[in-house]
Design an enzyme around this catalytic site. Structure first.
Site, short mmCIF file in Angstrom:
data_model
loop_
_atom_site.label_atom_id
_atom_site.label_comp_id
_atom_site.label_asym_id
_atom_site.label_seq_id
_atom_site.Cartn_x
_atom_site.Cartn_y
_atom_site.Cartn_z
N LYS A 13 0.47 -1.21 0.03
CA LYS A 13 -0.36 0.11 -0.23
C LYS A 13 1.01 0.92 0.06
CE LYS A 13 -1.55 -1.50 3.80
NZ LYS A 13 -0.87 -2.71 4.01
N ARG A 88 -9.46 0.82 9.16
CA ARG A 88 -8.93 -0.43 9.55
C ARG A 88 -9.72 -1.68 10.45
NH1 ARG A 88 -3.09 0.46 9.18
NH2 ARG A 88 -2.15 -1.75 9.70
N ARG A 122 11.46 -6.18 4.29
CA ARG A 122 11.62 -4.68 4.69
C ARG A 122 12.62 -4.11 5.37
NH1 ARG A 122 5.86 -1.78 5.17
NH2 ARG A 122 5.96 -2.71 7.54
N ARG A 155 11.30 -2.51 10.33
CA ARG A 155 10.44 -1.82 11.92
C ARG A 155 10.22 -2.81 12.94
NH1 ARG A 155 5.67 0.09 8.09
NH2 ARG A 155 3.92 -1.25 9.73
N ARG A 166 0.40 -9.49 13.46
CA ARG A 166 -0.54 -8.37 12.72
C ARG A 166 -1.57 -8.53 11.74
NH1 ARG A 166 4.32 -5.29 10.37
NH2 ARG A 166 2.75 -4.07 8.92
P1 AP5 Z 1 5.36 -1.87 2.12
O1 AP5 Z 1 4.90 -0.80 1.03
O2 AP5 Z 1 5.82 -0.97 2.95
O3 AP5 Z 1 3.70 -2.14 2.24
P2 AP5 Z 1 2.50 -1.69 2.86
O4 AP5 Z 1 0.74 -2.09 2.15
O5 AP5 Z 1 2.44 0.26 4.17
O6 AP5 Z 1 2.93 -2.55 4.76
P3 AP5 Z 1 1.99 -1.96 6.42
O7 AP5 Z 1 3.17 -2.82 6.82
O8 AP5 Z 1 2.86 -0.86 5.75
O9 AP5 Z 1 1.12 -2.18 6.43
P4 AP5 Z 1 0.38 -1.87 7.61
O10 AP5 Z 1 -1.07 -2.12 7.74
O11 AP5 Z 1 0.41 -3.41 8.46
O12 AP5 Z 1 1.20 -1.03 8.70
P5 AP5 Z 1 1.16 0.26 9.03
O13 AP5 Z 1 2.57 1.77 8.64
O14 AP5 Z 1 -0.27 1.20 8.02
O15 AP5 Z 1 5.25 -3.04 1.23
C1 AP5 Z 1 6.72 -3.26 2.04
C2 AP5 Z 1 7.69 -4.25 1.53
O16 AP5 Z 1 7.26 -4.81 0.27
C3 AP5 Z 1 8.62 -3.19 1.35
O17 AP5 Z 1 9.82 -4.08 1.92
C4 AP5 Z 1 8.23 -2.68 -0.46
O18 AP5 Z 1 9.57 -2.47 -0.90
C5 AP5 Z 1 8.25 -4.67 -0.82
N1 AP5 Z 1 7.24 -4.39 -2.24
C6 AP5 Z 1 6.04 -3.58 -2.25
N2 AP5 Z 1 5.80 -3.46 -3.38
C7 AP5 Z 1 5.71 -4.90 -3.93
C8 AP5 Z 1 5.58 -5.69 -5.22
N3 AP5 Z 1 5.14 -5.20 -5.89
N4 AP5 Z 1 7.22 -6.84 -5.22
C9 AP5 Z 1 8.07 -6.83 -4.58
N5 AP5 Z 1 8.23 -6.44 -3.66
C10 AP5 Z 1 7.92 -5.06 -3.02
O19 AP5 Z 1 0.48 0.52 10.15
C11 AP5 Z 1 1.20 0.16 11.94
C12 AP5 Z 1 0.65 0.23 12.94
O20 AP5 Z 1 0.08 1.76 13.05
C13 AP5 Z 1 -0.71 -0.92 12.59
O21 AP5 Z 1 -0.11 -2.09 12.97
C14 AP5 Z 1 -1.60 -0.24 14.39
O22 AP5 Z 1 -0.67 -0.40 14.97
C15 AP5 Z 1 -1.36 1.17 13.98
N6 AP5 Z 1 -2.20 1.92 13.18
C16 AP5 Z 1 -2.23 2.36 11.86
N7 AP5 Z 1 -3.57 2.29 11.25
C17 AP5 Z 1 -4.62 2.07 12.10
C18 AP5 Z 1 -5.57 2.45 11.96
N8 AP5 Z 1 -6.27 2.97 10.74
N9 AP5 Z 1 -6.03 1.82 13.31
C19 AP5 Z 1 -5.20 1.99 14.39
N10 AP5 Z 1 -4.89 2.08 14.13
C20 AP5 Z 1 -3.31 1.68 12.83
ZN ZN Z 2 2.76 1.30 4.61
#
Ligand code: AP5
Ligand code: ZN
Length: 209
Positions: A13, A88, A122, A155, A166
């Site tokens: 994402k 979420r 990552r 991270r 997660r």
């Molecule tokens: P990346 O693009 O970083 O993936 P992502 O979908 O953004 O994954 P996240 O882990 O950031 O999502 P998340 O929802 O768990 O965490 P968030 O930060 O939102 O890609 C991942 C890896 O794959 C990278 O290394 C990239 O290079 C590689 N990659 C990407 N695309 C690729 C492709 N096409 N081919 C090959 N490789 C690829 O949230 C973190 C925390 O914040 C949550 O756990 C929670 O505690 C809190 N939080 C955030 N939002 C909320 C909410 N709405 N409500 C409550 N708590 C929340």
């Molecule tokens: Zn992300």
């Protein structure tokens, strides 16, 4: 254009949003990034959520909704947005529906093995937030950010126990949003398995229709 990026952790994402925001000229609003910048800045909110993020649990709805409401007050969000990682929970989705109308909810689809491979490889630069993957998107010099030359970190929530938590949290609390938005005719499924460039191209094409 008002977009939501939905999908399991590690689906890409953030990677796709960081390109799509330039294409559509709208801000990329990632609740995960917002929480991480509070943690880095040592704010009250940052102190409150640090342990929650490290474990992979969700921050309480009231706190998250208030943060998003506040972010929407900034001028750049008036022309549209990509919301990444919000909503979420059903409660967050209901709250969002009172704040904004959505054009599409993009559901990034990826299987569990690929999710785990992406998350465990990552790495990121703490100061710029730029994201890499040790195999799929390595930096020019191993372990260092391309721009700042700073050491890349993993991270806390990309450690194995947090990844499993997660995924469980996603299944229990976030996956129900797929049906929620499908019923409202907003859902657009996108295969997240191809390369980032291909996923981006598919998305841009699908949004034209
Ligand atoms: P990346 O693009 O970083 O993936 P992502 O979908 O953004 O994954 P996240 O882990 O950031 O999502 P998340 O929802 O768990 O965490 P968030 O930060 O939102 O890609 C991942 C890896 O794959 C990278 O290394 C990239 O290079 C590689 N990659 C990407 N695309 C690729 C492709 N096409 N081919 C090959 N490789 C690829 O949230 C973190 C925390 O914040 C949550 O756990 C929670 O505690 C809190 N939080 C955030 N939002 C909320 C909410 N709405 N409500 C409550 N708590 C929340
Ligand atoms: Zn992300």
């Amino acid at each position: 254009m008002n977009l939501v990026f939905l999908g399991p952790p590690g689906a890409g994402k953030g990677t796709i949003a960081s390109e799509a925001k330039n294409h559509f000229d709208i801000p990329h609003i990632s609740t995960g990034d917002l929480f991480r910048s509070h943690i880095k800045g040592g704010t009250e909110l940052g102190k409150q959520v640090q342990a929650i993020l490290a474990s992979g649990d969700l921050v309480p709805d009231s706190v998250t909704i208030a943060m998003v409401e506040d972010r929407f007050k900034q001028d750049d969000a008036k022309k549209g947005f990509i919301l990444d990682g919000f909503p979420r929970t059903i409660a967050q989705a209901d709250a969002l529906s009172k704040m904004k109308n959505l054009d599409f909810v993009v559901n990034f689809v990826l299987n569990r093995d690929q999710i785990v491979a992406r998350l465990s490889g990552r790495r990121m630069c703490k100061s710029t937030g730029r994201t890499y993957h040790i195999l799929y998107n390595p930096p020019k010099v191993e372990g260092l950010d391309d721009e700042t030359g700073e050491p890349l970190i993993q991270r806390d929530d990309d450690k194995p126990e947090a990844i499993l938590n997660r995924l469980a949290v996603y299944e229990a609390q976030t996956a129900p949003l797929i049906e929620y938005y499908r019923e409202r005719k907003l859902l657009l499924d996108i295969d997240a398995a191809p390369s980032p460039l291909e996923v981006l191209a598919t998305l841009i094409e699908a949004l034209k229709k």
